[in-house]
Scaffold this motif. Structure first.
Motif, short mmCIF file in Angstrom:
data_model
loop_
_atom_site.label_atom_id
_atom_site.label_comp_id
_atom_site.label_asym_id
_atom_site.label_seq_id
_atom_site.Cartn_x
_atom_site.Cartn_y
_atom_site.Cartn_z
N LYS A 33 0.82 -1.21 0.00
CA LYS A 33 0.00 0.00 0.00
C LYS A 33 0.86 1.27 0.00
O LYS A 33 0.39 2.34 0.37
CB LYS A 33 -0.91 0.01 1.23
N LEU A 34 2.11 1.14 -0.43
CA LEU A 34 3.03 2.29 -0.38
C LEU A 34 2.51 3.45 -1.22
O LEU A 34 2.53 4.61 -0.77
CB LEU A 34 4.42 1.87 -0.86
N ALA A 35 2.07 3.19 -2.44
CA ALA A 35 1.62 4.27 -3.31
C ALA A 35 0.43 5.01 -2.71
O ALA A 35 0.39 6.24 -2.72
CB ALA A 35 1.27 3.71 -4.69
N GLU A 36 -0.54 4.25 -2.19
CA GLU A 36 -1.72 4.88 -1.59
C GLU A 36 -1.34 5.72 -0.38
O GLU A 36 -1.85 6.82 -0.18
CB GLU A 36 -2.74 3.81 -1.18
N SER A 37 -0.42 5.21 0.44
CA SER A 37 0.03 5.94 1.62
C SER A 37 0.70 7.25 1.22
O SER A 37 0.44 8.31 1.81
CB SER A 37 0.98 5.07 2.44
N CYS A 38 1.56 7.19 0.22
CA CYS A 38 2.26 8.39 -0.23
C CYS A 38 1.30 9.42 -0.81
O CYS A 38 1.46 10.63 -0.60
CB CYS A 38 3.31 8.02 -1.28
N LYS A 39 0.27 8.95 -1.50
CA LYS A 39 -0.69 9.88 -2.11
C LYS A 39 -1.43 10.69 -1.05
O LYS A 39 -1.76 11.86 -1.27
CB LYS A 39 -1.69 9.10 -2.97
N VAL A 40 -1.73 10.07 0.09
CA VAL A 40 -2.43 10.80 1.14
C VAL A 40 -1.57 11.95 1.65
O VAL A 40 -2.04 13.10 1.76
CB VAL A 40 -2.81 9.86 2.30
N TRP A 41 -0.29 11.67 1.94
CA TRP A 41 0.59 12.73 2.43
C TRP A 41 0.79 13.80 1.36
O TRP A 41 0.84 15.00 1.68
CB TRP A 41 1.93 12.14 2.87
N GLN A 42 0.90 13.41 0.11
CA GLN A 42 1.05 14.39 -0.97
C GLN A 42 -0.20 15.24 -1.11
O GLN A 42 -0.11 16.44 -1.43
CB GLN A 42 1.37 13.66 -2.28
N ARG A 43 -1.34 14.64 -0.88
CA ARG A 43 -2.59 15.40 -0.96
C ARG A 43 -2.60 16.55 0.04
O ARG A 43 -3.14 17.63 -0.25
CB ARG A 43 -3.77 14.46 -0.70
N PHE A 44 -2.02 16.32 1.20
CA PHE A 44 -1.97 17.36 2.23
C PHE A 44 -0.66 18.15 2.19
O PHE A 44 -0.37 18.91 3.11
CB PHE A 44 -2.16 16.72 3.61
N LYS A 45 0.13 17.92 1.12
CA LYS A 45 1.38 18.66 0.89
C LYS A 45 2.36 18.54 2.06
O LYS A 45 2.98 19.52 2.48
CB LYS A 45 1.08 20.13 0.59
N LYS A 46 2.46 17.31 2.57
CA LYS A 46 3.38 17.02 3.67
C LYS A 46 4.27 15.84 3.28
O LYS A 46 3.82 14.91 2.62
CB LYS A 46 2.61 16.67 4.95
N PRO A 47 5.54 15.86 3.69
CA PRO A 47 6.40 14.71 3.41
C PRO A 47 6.01 13.53 4.27
O PRO A 47 5.60 13.70 5.43
CB PRO A 47 7.81 15.23 3.77
N HIS A 48 6.12 12.34 3.71
CA HIS A 48 5.81 11.14 4.49
C HIS A 48 6.89 10.96 5.55
O HIS A 48 8.08 10.93 5.24
CB HIS A 48 5.78 9.92 3.57
N PRO A 49 6.51 10.85 6.83
CA PRO A 49 7.53 10.78 7.89
C PRO A 49 8.17 9.41 8.06
O PRO A 49 9.22 9.32 8.70
CB PRO A 49 6.72 11.15 9.14
#
Length: 316
Positions: free
Chosen positions: A81-97
């Motif tokens: 689910k890496l792509a889906e997880s990254c998309k959520v953080w990108q949606r909120f304009k935040k780097p994935h921690p």
């Protein structure tokens, strides 16, 4: 209407609840994804017995109960689910921690594509025990194991120490493939230029080797070239510099002394990130430039000599 005496009596009571006259008690807001908290957004949440979760929240969160779809997906540790997880953080304009979204950017969204990212570069080490460090074969193997341990690489073969300064270059077996000489003339010239480069030039690019005859330790400093051929998605680039002291400790433990290395750093930072196909292509070209072969059917004496030699050998 409520009698005034009863109303006054109720107001004097401390019921411990926030209750409006004629209304219901106000519930707390349900826990939800708060990307502004960074890594703190993924801390475990405890759902209250009751909380407010509007119809709009229910639809926005794809009908997933609190803390909702965004929290569940953004904080997922599922490698598929890496792509889906990254998309959520990108949606909120935040780097994935906690996940490496560069893997998705460079390799693709499909899980089967996400084993392509290579990190390669140089390590600069402050050496306290030269006698323990200058055995470059032992140093390379010890650092390889330390990198695998600290960066949580499950397969040791996915970590390469390509060269310890002062030692020979360690070519992976898959890079050692011969091709015809006529295809390599330009690469041979480029490789010759690389071999004559200074230390600074050798550090400027991961594929430029240290010079033959360089010291393993110079002014208390050593250098290594490394590569991790399949970066774990848990290895976030911004977190890597903070692991330097852990890497030095792991190396010292592996080599059997507590004080061989005082420190480890990545130089320059950031290292190179590239797809494994490009990494393998460049290494193969470098090895071929160092080990050219003649075009089949020819010898150093020319095509005529090659033909004659072949005929003679065949007749014999």
């Amino acid at each position: 209407d409520m009698p005034s005496a009863l109303k006054d009596a109720i107001e004097d009571l401390d019921l411990g609840i926030d209750l409006l006259h004629g209304g219901n008690s106000l519930n707390s807001q349900c826990p939800r994804f708060e990307p502004q908290l960074g890594a703190g957004a993924c801390k475990a949440t405890v759902a209250p017995d009751s909380c407010e979760w509007s119809w709009l929240s229910h639809r926005c969160e794809k009908e997933v109960d609190p803390p909702g779809y965004f929290h569940k997906t953004a904080c997922s540790r599922d490698s598929t689910k890496l792509a889906e997880s990254c998309k959520v953080w990108q949606r909120f304009k935040k780097p994935h921690p906690s996940r490496n979204c560069l893997i998705v950017d460079m390799c693709g969204e499909k899980p089967q594509e996400q084993k392509c990212l290579v990190m390669t570069g140089n390590l600069k080490v402050e050496v306290l025990n030269t006698s323990a460090y200058e055995n470059t074969t032992v140093t390379a193997e010890t650092m390889r194991k330390a990198l695998a341990s600290v960066f949580n690489v499950t397969r040791p073969t996915e970590v390469l120490v390509l060269q310890v300064r002062g030692g020979n270059y360690s070519w992976p077996q898959w890079a050692q493939q011969q091709v015809a000489l006529r295809r390599l003339q330009e690469r041979v010239l480029q490789a010759t230029g690389a071999n004559l480069s200074s230390l600074q030039a050798s550090l400027s690019s991961w594929e430029k080797r240290f010079e033959s005859g360089d010291p393993a330790v110079e002014n208390g400093t050593g250098y290594l070239k490394f590569a991790i051929t399949k970066i774990p998605d848990s290895l976030v680039p911004d977190s890597i510099p903070s692991m330097s002291s852990t890497l030095a400790t792991a190396f010292n433990k592996g080599i059997g002394t507590d004080s061989t290395l005082a420190s480890v750093s990545f130089t320059p930072w950031p290292p190179a990130f590239l797809q494994n196909t490009e990494f393998e292509r460049q290494l193969k070209q470098e090895w071929q430039a160092e080990n050219p072969v003649k075009t089949p059917g020819t010898t150093l004496g020319g095509e005529g000599a090659g033909a004659g030699g072949g005929a003679g050998a065949g007749a014999g």
